[in-house]
Design a protein around this motif. Structure first.
Motif, PDB file in Angstrom:
ATOM      1  N   UNK A 121       0.866  -1.283   0.070  1.00  0.00           N
ATOM      2  CA  UNK A 121      -0.062  -0.118   0.018  1.00  0.00           C
ATOM      3  C   UNK A 121       0.879   1.192  -0.088  1.00  0.00           C
ATOM      4  N   UNK A 122       1.960   1.426   0.876  1.00  0.00           N
ATOM      5  CA  UNK A 122       2.761   2.275   0.772  1.00  0.00           C
ATOM      6  C   UNK A 122       3.536   2.693  -0.671  1.00  0.00           C
ATOM      7  N   UNK A 123       3.758   1.399  -1.312  1.00  0.00           N
ATOM      8  CA  UNK A 123       4.277   1.483  -2.518  1.00  0.00           C
ATOM      9  C   UNK A 123       3.354   2.126  -3.576  1.00  0.00           C
ATOM     10  N   UNK A 124       1.950   1.938  -3.416  1.00  0.00           N
ATOM     11  CA  UNK A 124       1.068   2.543  -4.326  1.00  0.00           C
ATOM     12  C   UNK A 124       1.023   3.889  -3.961  1.00  0.00           C
ATOM     13  N   UNK A 125       0.996   4.528  -2.854  1.00  0.00           N
ATOM     14  CA  UNK A 125       0.794   6.028  -2.488  1.00  0.00           C
ATOM     15  C   UNK A 125       2.128   6.770  -2.569  1.00  0.00           C
ATOM     16  N   UNK A 126       3.262   5.870  -3.031  1.00  0.00           N
ATOM     17  CA  UNK A 126       4.382   6.302  -3.179  1.00  0.00           C
ATOM     18  C   UNK A 126       5.021   6.940  -1.874  1.00  0.00           C
ATOM     19  N   UNK A 127       5.021   5.973  -0.799  1.00  0.00           N
ATOM     20  CA  UNK A 127       5.724   6.500   0.296  1.00  0.00           C
ATOM     21  C   UNK A 127       6.663   5.279   0.901  1.00  0.00           C
ATOM     22  N   UNK A 128       7.268   4.348   0.014  1.00  0.00           N
ATOM     23  CA  UNK A 128       8.202   3.493   0.814  1.00  0.00           C
ATOM     24  C   UNK A 128       9.298   3.993   1.085  1.00  0.00           C
ATOM     25  N   UNK A 148      -4.781   8.013   2.980  1.00  0.00           N
ATOM     26  CA  UNK A 148      -5.257   7.148   1.819  1.00  0.00           C
ATOM     27  C   UNK A 148      -4.917   5.709   1.992  1.00  0.00           C
ATOM     28  N   UNK A 149      -3.783   5.570   2.184  1.00  0.00           N
ATOM     29  CA  UNK A 149      -3.050   4.125   2.305  1.00  0.00           C
ATOM     30  C   UNK A 149      -3.711   3.392   3.459  1.00  0.00           C
ATOM     31  N   UNK A 150      -3.862   4.012   4.715  1.00  0.00           N
ATOM     32  CA  UNK A 150      -4.435   3.597   5.795  1.00  0.00           C
ATOM     33  C   UNK A 150      -5.837   3.254   5.514  1.00  0.00           C
ATOM     34  N   UNK A 151      -6.600   3.786   4.723  1.00  0.00           N
ATOM     35  CA  UNK A 151      -8.035   3.347   4.602  1.00  0.00           C
ATOM     36  C   UNK A 151      -8.062   2.367   3.485  1.00  0.00           C
ATOM     37  N   UNK A 152      -7.292   2.304   2.171  1.00  0.00           N
ATOM     38  CA  UNK A 152      -7.339   1.407   1.324  1.00  0.00           C
ATOM     39  C   UNK A 152      -6.797   0.051   1.609  1.00  0.00           C
ATOM     40  N   UNK A 177      -4.874  15.233  -7.477  1.00  0.00           N
ATOM     41  CA  UNK A 177      -6.285  14.963  -8.065  1.00  0.00           C
ATOM     42  C   UNK A 177      -6.040  13.799  -9.053  1.00  0.00           C
ATOM     43  N   UNK A 178      -4.885  13.869  -9.853  1.00  0.00           N
ATOM     44  CA  UNK A 178      -4.492  12.986 -10.863  1.00  0.00           C
ATOM     45  C   UNK A 178      -4.219  11.689 -10.134  1.00  0.00           C
ATOM     46  N   UNK A 179      -3.609  11.757  -9.092  1.00  0.00           N
ATOM     47  CA  UNK A 179      -3.126  10.605  -8.269  1.00  0.00           C
ATOM     48  C   UNK A 179      -4.359   9.895  -7.622  1.00  0.00           C
ATOM     49  N   UNK A 180      -5.299  10.608  -7.425  1.00  0.00           N
ATOM     50  CA  UNK A 180      -6.659   9.984  -6.731  1.00  0.00           C
ATOM     51  C   UNK A 180      -7.102   9.378  -7.593  1.00  0.00           C
ATOM     52  N   UNK A 181      -7.319   9.942  -8.977  1.00  0.00           N
ATOM     53  CA  UNK A 181      -7.916   9.166  -9.957  1.00  0.00           C
ATOM     54  C   UNK A 181      -7.235   7.834 -10.398  1.00  0.00           C
ATOM     55  N   UNK A 182      -5.857   8.002 -10.377  1.00  0.00           N
ATOM     56  CA  UNK A 182      -5.045   7.060 -10.882  1.00  0.00           C
ATOM     57  C   UNK A 182      -5.418   5.789  -9.764  1.00  0.00           C
ATOM     58  N   UNK A 183      -5.228   6.048  -8.264  1.00  0.00           N
ATOM     59  CA  UNK A 183      -5.678   4.948  -7.394  1.00  0.00           C
ATOM     60  C   UNK A 183      -6.851   4.436  -7.435  1.00  0.00           C
TER      61      UNK A 183
END
Lengths: 382, 270
Positions: A121-128, A148-152, A177-183
């Motif tokens: 999940x941290x990878x998906x939100x770019x927080x590794x 977002x990661x915590x919820x997803x 905005x783009x990030x959220x749409x992508x996720x």
């Protein structure tokens, strides 16, 4: 079309007798990005909180996947929330914040799976690499991503987002905005997004729900909402609009300022008074003699891509967006194509919006707030 | 520079009434009546070990009872509507505005063998219950007097916990119990720590409560020290030594308390 996932049926919410949601009907489809849009106090956050289970509607029913969930508490709903100010647990680091929900799962999740899901999940939100950081040491955008990661990480069917970008600066907001749409597309789940920012709503959503005063005014795609606003409030809230009184003389013909204009709308009673919306970018400036109406330029503002010019037509001021400069004081003619004219039924919002007479005063207020009270500036200008 | 001058009055106060007395106590503790250097005052302390033990035990029990009563009280209080919170806070603090001695005298007559409680129990054919002049009476007196010092700091921390943190924990699947254990409790620990400090320190050194409610039978550190300065046993050197040792023990106790607290903050989940 995809199937319905959530339905609010006749939902009313009142706090101490004050009605904040008035008998709303809302259906949310699986895997769609739906935005609740409206000014503060319109009931959009309350609607979200009803879906999340933090509020029980005073009357009406909430359905999730066909089952009534009014009495299901938040921790038993397959829905997760990204809170307005993130609400990160300050006593836990990034990893533990994301792992929080996983540790509550029953049956318990094995340690190896837990670690891999958090890291994924941290990878998906770019927080590794941020696992052991304190949440307080992160920037607003990073905190946002932890939330977002915590919820997803719980793989909910629906993610609820309550003005998640409100605290971020403009640049970051666009990126997110783009990030959220992508996720949303990557996870392939439903997002229900609350915002008062119409640009955000148009840019991200599959469906937009425009709300005001505890009621839903219009539901539609961003294009529908922009091109076919239901009433003066929606037209004004979404983008810039000139809204003038008109009379339908026949299907496809409307009278404004005593002149007849061709339009594409019909189905009104003969001579029915209507609200006419003309978007500032749909007005063409032409030579004086060729114009359907003539007016005087009273204000010009350079906006980069175009000029915002205010034109006075017999005391009623319109906003026109054009790439051709017309100086203040110039008399110009205008032309509007039939598809640039949108007719709306009269509503309780008629006459309240879409008049740019106070336009220059607004600008004065922004540039020099203390100098002149808005009222005075308006008088001086007109 | 200018800002610093504002602190001058307090610095002077600090020097005259905090630093100087501590130095005086240290000097007294290490001198004999004749004025020469000695460690006799400390070696003489062996016979008071039981007093130390009793004082710390009673203070710990009182602190634990205060915590057991004060935490739930603070927790409930913080969840009430604002108006009711104000009224309940008033009620909680009201006894504090009454003279300390008076309050303790009142407990004397309540707990007496012929007092309110005994008579009430007697009415139902129970008792007589002997409370006055027992350690229990001392604990009751301490709890009554120090409870607000536990409840208030805990309350003020809990009331500031962001409501959305609780909702977030619920949202992530936390039942009411887990939400409390994993979010509310760890976040309220700073309040618990200051509450424990504010109750434990005065409790370990009190002497009025033990004299009035313990009947002077249970000598506490406060009583012992008072005797050395005002009583027949007049020996300010020994008194100073006892006070010094007590101070050091309390400091060590607080140090570990805070260490434990810091760890707890993060340890709860891992």
């Amino acid at each position: 079309m995809s199937k319905e996932l959530i339905r609010l049926a006749n939902c009313t919410m009142a706090f101490d007798g004050e009605v904040v949601l008035n008998n709303i009907e809302l259906s949310i489809n699986d895997k769609e990005f739906l935005t609740l849009l409206g000014p503060s106090g319109c009931g959009k956050t309350t609607t979200l909180r009803i879906i999340g289970g933090f509020q029980r509607p005073t009357s009406g029913d909430v359905f999730f996947d066909g089952a009534r969930i009014n009495d299901i508490p938040p921790h038993r709903r397959n829905v997760n929330t990204v809170f307005q100010k993130y609400a990160l647990f300050t006593h836990l680091d990034v990893f533990e914040n994301v792992a929080f929900g996983l540790r509550m799962q029953k049956p318990a999740i094995g340690k190896a799976e837990l670690v891999s899901r958090v890291l994924e999940m941290l990878e998906i939100v770019s927080l590794r690499g941020f696992e052991r950081r304190e949440t307080a040491s992160l920037s607003g955008g990073q905190q946002q991503r932890v939330a977002i990661a915590r919820a997803l990480v719980l793989r909910p069917k629906v993610l609820l987002l309550d003005e998640p970008l409100g605290a971020l600066d403009l640049r970051l907001r666009k990126d997110m905005q783009n990030e959220l749409k992508r996720i949303q597309q990557a996870m392939d789940i439903t997002f229900v997004y609350v915002t008062h920012d119409q640009e955000e709503a148009l840019a991200m959503s599959d469906s937009v729900v425009v709300m005001d005063g505890g009621e839903i005014l219009q539901i539609g795609t961003p294009e529908d909402i922009y091109n076919e606003p239901e009433n003066a409030f929606v037209a004004d809230f979404i983008g810039e609009s000139n809204i003038v009184d008109g009379v339908m003389t026949a299907d496809g013909s409307v009278e404004i300022f005593g002149r007849r204009f061709a339009c594409l709308d019909g189905g009104f009673a003969p001579n029915e008074p209507v609200d006419v919306v003309i978007r500032p970018e749909d007005i063409d400036i032409v030579a004086l003699g060729d114009g359907m109406l003539t007016g005087t330029v009273t204000n010009v503002t350079f906006k980069g891509v175009h000029y915002d010019i205010i034109v006075d037509f017999k005391g009623f001021k319109w906003l026109i967006q054009t790439t051709d400069l017309s100086p203040v004081g110039a008399r110009i003619g205008i032309k509007i194509d039939p598809d640039g004219i949108h007719i709306m039924k009269k509503s309780r919002y008629s006459g309240l919006f879409g008049d740019y007479s106070s336009y220059s005063a607004e600008y004065d207020e922004i540039s020099d707030a203390a100098a002149v009270p808005a009222g005075t500036a308006q008088e001086a200008d007109s | 520079m200018k800002r610093r001058t504002l602190a001058v009055p307090y610095v002077l106060w600090l020097a005259a009434f905090v630093v100087a007395p501590v130095i005086l106590i240290v000097i007294y503790a290490f001198t004999s009546r004749s004025g020469g250097f000695t460690t006799e005052n400390f070696s003489a302390m062996g016979k008071y070990v039981s007093v130390f033990a009793r004082s710390f035990a009673l203070a710990l029990i009182s602190t634990a009872v205060c915590l057991a009563l004060g935490y739930p009280l603070a927790y409930v209080l913080a969840r009430e509507p604002a108006r009711r919170q104000r009224i309940m806070l008033m009620l909680l603090m009201l006894p504090m505005w009454m003279n300390f001695l008076l309050r303790t005298y009142a407990w004397m007559s309540i707990l007496e063998n012929t007092g309110l409680i005994s008579r009430l129990l007697g009415f139902f054919g129970l008792g007589p219950l002997r409370v006055i002049n027992t350690p229990a009476a001392v604990v009751i007196g301490m709890v009554y007097n120090f409870l607000p010092f536990m409840a208030l700091p805990v309350y003020s921390v809990i009331v500031k916990i962001d409501r959305s943190l609780i909702e977030a924990a619920q949202d992530l699947g936390g039942s009411p119990r887990t939400v409390f254990l994993r979010v509310t409790l760890p976040l309220s620990l700073p309040g618990v720590l200051s509450g424990v400090t504010m109750v434990f320190v005065p409790a370990v050194s009190t002497f009025v409560i033990s004299q009035l409610l313990g009947g002077g039978k249970y000598l506490l550190l406060g009583d012992l020290i008072e005797m050395q300065f005002l009583g027949q046993a007049y020996n300010p050197h020994l008194g100073s030594a006892i006070a010094l040792v007590m101070m050091v023990v309390v400091m060590i106790f607080m140090f570990f308390m805070n260490k434990f607290g810091e760890g707890e903050d993060k340890a709860v989940i891992i």
